[in-house]
Every structure is written in structure tokens, then in C-alpha cells.
Design an enzyme around this catalytic site. Structure first.
Site, PDB file in Angstrom:
ATOM      1  N   GLN A 133      -9.373 -16.635  -9.300  1.00 46.96           N
ATOM      2  CA  GLN A 133      -9.299 -16.717  -7.850  1.00 46.96           C
ATOM      3  C   GLN A 133     -10.009 -15.585  -7.143  1.00 46.96           C
ATOM      4  O   GLN A 133     -10.315 -15.677  -5.943  1.00 46.96           O
ATOM      5  CB  GLN A 133      -7.834 -16.774  -7.395  1.00 46.96           C
ATOM      6  N   CYS A 139      -3.750 -18.364  -4.770  1.00 44.40           N
ATOM      7  CA  CYS A 139      -3.160 -18.812  -6.030  1.00 44.40           C
ATOM      8  C   CYS A 139      -2.519 -20.183  -5.874  1.00 44.40           C
ATOM      9  O   CYS A 139      -2.500 -20.988  -6.807  1.00 44.40           O
ATOM     10  CB  CYS A 139      -2.135 -17.802  -6.513  1.00 44.40           C
ATOM     11  N   HIS A 280       3.685 -15.326  -5.884  1.00 40.32           N
ATOM     12  CA  HIS A 280       2.538 -15.823  -6.632  1.00 40.32           C
ATOM     13  C   HIS A 280       2.828 -17.255  -7.076  1.00 40.32           C
ATOM     14  O   HIS A 280       3.991 -17.679  -7.136  1.00 40.32           O
ATOM     15  CB  HIS A 280       2.282 -14.924  -7.842  1.00 40.32           C
ATOM     16  N   ASN A 301      -2.454 -19.110 -15.494  1.00 40.90           N
ATOM     17  CA  ASN A 301      -2.660 -18.274 -14.316  1.00 40.90           C
ATOM     18  C   ASN A 301      -4.082 -18.478 -13.783  1.00 40.90           C
ATOM     19  O   ASN A 301      -4.877 -19.221 -14.365  1.00 40.90           O
ATOM     20  CB  ASN A 301      -2.423 -16.805 -14.681  1.00 40.90           C
TER      21      ASN A 301
END
Length: 337
Positions: A133, A139, A280, A301
Site C-alpha cells: 500500500q 489498508c 488496520h 497484509n
């Protein structure tokens, strides 16, 4: 010496890191490896001090043989924790919207009882490569896209990388704020109505404030890059989360505030500094149990492949807290393809 912690750490960390010349050398190696440059000598000196603090933190942690996971000097090593959270997280609930508990709402998998002991949607071809990102707090877009990519692949057999930038540009009227934060549910709602472009057609720019390049309903309900709906997993139930993940990748929120999260390298994460205040968003793409019987969730992630286990984290599953470790079971949702 190549500065890749894991290979590099076990050797470098054993040396006397209090020596200023050694720390400076390691910092120079780290800068070269990650392509880091600074505006001037003053900034470099300041970043060196932060790097040293993180280096000593990682060394001290990894020397504790009781830990179930390891930390590393990754690409966040010259950032304070406050800077890191400001740049690389980004879950924020839209204005005027309360968090749903998921109770008394449809849950497709609520009667599911025959869950397999382990699931890894990567091996089923439902997970695209790990993305990055950058310094854009979106996110939420990466979490939503990964879940949609998985749902579409499970339904059609076709895995296609989809556009996070489209969600950054086109969901601001739904309460999301681009790189300044957002939430997955409005992203799912947008895709339900408009479909979503491929990554190649609408590439990631890592910035916000751009015009939405997709017209309303431009993809049509018959598009393969389309979902029919979304659901929220009943909150604070790892069992309900297990039911959902056994069937498809699931978007979740998580508290990534602890320094251990930032510097995570490998093993089953069991942080002692992990709270339940989400900041997050990631995607759960599986679960399993280690050889010693430790249950874990497998998280994808959006911090690139140099973080964690090639971009993934295994985090402890079935903890005493209803919210799960780091709040993994608080706010989970998934698209219906």
C-alpha cells in the site's frame, strides 16, 4: 554483508551493537538494501537514532528464547511507531456510522459445523500475490479487494488481481477518505453496485484526491468482477470467524499499534503489547495448527513481501478474549460473489 534479517540478523545481532561505528555500518547497509535516502545529514542522523532503537529492540526480543515468534529489521526500521501507524495503517470508520455487532443479521455460514482442521486459500488458488500500500492509509481497500478476489475465484475458478485504486478514488462519497482511512463495508457496497476493474486496467497510484475513473454501473451485473452482496460476521466470536474463513477469505480489522507488530518476522504472533482498538485492516486467508499444537490465523497484509512471512502473519487463534488477539474477531466481513 547482505542486509536481510533472518539471514543477516542471526549473525549481525550477535555482535556488539552498542558500538556506534557498527550501527552506522548496519544502517548504511540497510539504506542500500531498501533504497532509502534522506534530505540532509540532519535527517540521516535522526533516522540513524531511530534505527538504533529499533535494532536494539529487535535484538533484545529475539534473544528471549521463550518467545514463539521473531522480529526483524525490515523496511520500517527507521520509523517511530507513531510515524509507522500514520503512514501504513488506515482503518477508520466513516463519519456518522456506528460499528455493527453483526448480531441479528444474516450470516451465511451460521449452521456450518464440519470445518476442516486447516485451510489455506493460497493453495486453492484464491489469493493474489502480496501487494504494497505504500505510505497511503488505504489498508481497507487492500483488505476488501483481497476478499473479493478470493470470493470471485472460488465462484468462477478465475483469479484476477483487482483495483484498490478504484476504491480509493470512487468511495469517498460513501464515507471513506482515500489515503486518510476507510472501512471495507462501503467498499463492498460500491462493488455490488458498480463492479470493480482489474489492477492492470486501473493501476494503484498510492495517492488520493484523484478523480474516479469508473462510471456508475460501468461493469454491469454480469461482470465477473462483481459481487452480489456482503455480510458481517457476528462480532467477538472466533468460532463464527472460523466458519466464514473455512469457506472464503474474510476482511477483518486489527490493532497493529504494538512495535512487535511492526517488526514481526516469523512464527505464531502472541504479542503482549497488542490491544483491541482497531487501526488496520487485513484479510484472513486461512488457519491451522502448528506441530506443537498452537492454533493460528493466517493473515494477508498489504505491506509488501519483505514484512513478516513473505507478507503474511500467523497470529494466535482461540484466545480467552472474545475479540481475539489484537481484536481479529471484532469487525469481520466478507463479500458474497
Amino acid at each position: 554483508m547482505l542486509l536481510i534479517l533472518g539471514t543477516w540478523a542471526s549473525k549481525a545481532m550477535s555482535r556488539e551493537l552498542h558500538e556506534p561505528a557498527l550501527v552506522e555500518t548496519l544502517h548504511e547497509q540497510w539504506m542500500a538494501h531498501y533504497g532509502r535516502t534522506y534530505a540532509d545529514d540532519a535527517e540521516k542522523e535522526m533516522r540513524l537514532g531511530i534505527f538504533k532503537d529499533n535494532l536494539h529492540f529487535v535484538e533484545s526480543f529475539n534473544n528471549d528464547s521463550s518467545q514463539t515468534y521473531k522480529l526483524s529489521i525490515n523496511h520500517f526500521a527507521d520509523l517511530t511507531n507513531e510515524e509507522f501507524l500514520g503512514y501504513f495503517t488506515g482503518y477508520k470508520l466513516p463519519d456518522n456510522r456506528s460499528r455493527s455487532s453483526g448480531e441479528n443479521k444474516p450470516f451465511l455460514y451460521e449452521n456450518l459445523t464440519d470445518m476442516p482442521p486447516s485451510v489455506d486459500w493460497r493453495s486453492q488458488g484464491a489469493v493474489t500475490p502480496v501487494k504494497y500500500q505504500g505510505q497511503c492509509g488505504c489498508c481497507w481497500a487492500f483488505s476488501a479487494v483481497a476478499a473479493v478476489e478470493g470470493a470471485i475465484q472460488i465462484k468462477t475458478g478465475q483469479l484476477v488481481s483487482l483495483s484498490e485504486q478504484q476504491l480509493v478514488d470512487c468511495t469517498t462519497d460513501r464515507g471513506n477518505r482515500g489515503c486518510k482511512g476507510g472501512y471495507m463495508v462501503p467498499a463492498f457496497q460500491y462493488i455490488e453496485q458498480n463492479g470493480i476493474s482489474t489492477e492492470s486496467d486501473y493501476p494503484y497510484q498510492g495517492t488520493d484526491g484523484l478523480s474516479c475513473q469508473a462510471g456508475e454501473n460501468s461493469f454491469g451485473s454480469s461482470s465477473t468482477n462483481h459481487i452480489s452482496g456482503h455480510e458481517e460476521v457476528p462480532a467477538n466470536s472466533e468460532e463464527a470467524l472460523l466458519q466464514a474463513v473455512s469457506m472464503q477469505p474474510v476482511s477483518i480489522t486489527i490493532d497493529a499499534s504494538g512495535q512487535n507488530f511492526k517488526m514481526y518476522s516469523n512464527g505464531v504472533f502472541m504479542a503482549r503489547d497488542c490491544g483491541t482498538d482497531p487501526n488496520h485492516a487485513v484479510t484472513i486467508v486461512g488457519y491451522g495448527t502448528t506441530e506443537d499444537g498452537t492454533k493460528y490465523w493466517l493473515l494477508k497484509n498489504s505491506w509488501g513481501e519483505t514484512w513478516g512471512e513473505n507478507g503474511y502473519m500467523r497470529i494466535l487463534r482461540d484466545v480467552e478474549s472474545p475479540a481475539g488477539l489484537c481484536g481479529v474477531a471484532q469487525h469481520a466481513s466478507y463479500p458474497v460473489a
